[in-house]
Design an enzyme around this catalytic site. Sequence first.
Site, mmCIF file in Angstrom:
data_model
loop_
_atom_site.group_PDB
_atom_site.id
_atom_site.type_symbol
_atom_site.label_atom_id
_atom_site.label_comp_id
_atom_site.label_asym_id
_atom_site.label_seq_id
_atom_site.Cartn_x
_atom_site.Cartn_y
_atom_site.Cartn_z
ATOM 1 N N GLU A 99 0.835 -1.219 0.000
ATOM 2 C CA GLU A 99 0.000 0.000 0.000
ATOM 3 C C GLU A 99 0.863 1.260 0.000
ATOM 4 O O GLU A 99 2.059 1.194 0.281
ATOM 5 C CB GLU A 99 -0.940 -0.001 1.211
ATOM 6 N N LYS A 148 -5.543 10.782 0.654
ATOM 7 C CA LYS A 148 -5.543 9.435 1.244
ATOM 8 C C LYS A 148 -6.875 8.822 0.821
ATOM 9 O O LYS A 148 -7.928 9.349 1.179
ATOM 10 C CB LYS A 148 -5.434 9.555 2.762
ATOM 11 N N VAL A 172 -5.478 0.330 3.025
ATOM 12 C CA VAL A 172 -5.641 -1.123 2.879
ATOM 13 C C VAL A 172 -6.847 -1.436 1.988
ATOM 14 O O VAL A 172 -6.761 -2.257 1.069
ATOM 15 C CB VAL A 172 -5.778 -1.801 4.263
ATOM 16 N N ASP A 226 -16.228 5.596 14.604
ATOM 17 C CA ASP A 226 -15.275 5.767 13.512
ATOM 18 C C ASP A 226 -14.735 4.380 13.199
ATOM 19 O O ASP A 226 -13.906 3.838 13.926
ATOM 20 C CB ASP A 226 -14.147 6.726 13.951
ATOM 21 N N SER A 245 -13.142 1.935 10.193
ATOM 22 C CA SER A 245 -12.442 2.003 8.916
ATOM 23 C C SER A 245 -13.134 1.191 7.821
ATOM 24 O O SER A 245 -13.638 0.098 8.068
ATOM 25 C CB SER A 245 -11.022 1.479 9.087
ATOM 26 N N GLN A 246 -13.107 1.725 6.603
ATOM 27 C CA GLN A 246 -13.634 0.953 5.465
ATOM 28 C C GLN A 246 -12.754 -0.254 5.151
ATOM 29 O O GLN A 246 -13.158 -1.133 4.379
ATOM 30 C CB GLN A 246 -13.842 1.792 4.210
ATOM 31 N N ASP A 247 -11.577 -0.314 5.737
ATOM 32 C CA ASP A 247 -10.758 -1.523 5.565
ATOM 33 C C ASP A 247 -11.569 -2.771 5.931
ATOM 34 O O ASP A 247 -11.469 -3.809 5.271
ATOM 35 C CB ASP A 247 -9.526 -1.491 6.482
ATOM 36 N N LYS A 306 -4.234 -1.353 13.718
ATOM 37 C CA LYS A 306 -3.497 -0.177 14.148
ATOM 38 C C LYS A 306 -3.524 -0.036 15.664
ATOM 39 O O LYS A 306 -4.550 -0.209 16.305
ATOM 40 C CB LYS A 306 -4.117 1.079 13.540
#
Length: 281
Positions: free
Chosen positions: A7, A68, A88, A117, A119-121, A138
């Site tokens: 990435e 991003k 990702v 919140d 992540s779309q990951d 993370k």
Amino acid sequence: MSRVALESTVIAHGLPRPINLEVAFQLEELVRSKGCEPKTVGVVQGEPKVGLTKEEITALATSTDVMKVGTAEIALAVAQKRWAATTVSATMHLAKTVGIDVFATGGIGGVHSGEWDVSQDLKELSRTRMIVVSAGAKSILDLRQTLEMLETLQVTVVGYRTSEFPAFYSRSSGLKIACVDSVEEIVEVYRTKEHLDLPGALLVCNPIPEDAEISPKEFDSWKKEAIQKAKAEGIVGKALTPFILSEIARISNGATVRANVALLKNNVELACSIAKTMRGG
Ligand code: PSU
Ligand code: MN
């Protein structure tokens, strides 16, 4: 030759400059030294690319005007002819379009603590079949909730020679996951997902090497300080992860950056070994 996707968000927004560019090249070199082909993913003036050139990687690592993008924002970057680093999710999506099955990253996005919140990951991991090698999620996330969400989304999660969900900078989190002991086993799990047409990623969690580990206690105090500062300055959304990472790097005198680089290399090595075994088997 076996291809391994990499990435670009970690390069453009996750690591401080100028070490970010050095790391980008080191990771590609490491893939080559293992007999595989590195494919760093990004968007170049509106063109999504799987396999950036050295010049393109340099531009993403040094320019101040790099978006991003997760999967949701790829089309926007294309329409607006922008340069963009892929997270990702976007990296998985684009790498899959050219048939790549193995991707090495540092840590996936997940569920943040506090306000909503996510992540779309996680959504991409749920729908795109690919082996994703990471050192867990993370460090700044709520790991328990992230692991629960991965289960809800039917993502196959395995630990490589560990039965704990690794906590990025540290090897343990106290959260249990299934353990696989060999690369052959990882490949067999993935082949089975293909044969049974089970969608979604096989998330291989590869703990940071012992000699690069940071103690959770030490890290927690850095994290608290960084999160407080983010709150005080009103940093939210996409800017949050890069902000916290750079704050923690500053507070720790670069210790988190050194750990991040070590785990990235460790993940790249495992990804190469998986990619080669897939080709041979
Ligand atoms: N973890 C890191 N450094 C990073 C990222 C994760 O230690 O730079 C990046 C990855 O590209 C990941 C993205 O996909 O952050 C997730 O961002 P968000 O939480 O905004 O979805
Ligand atoms: Mn987010």
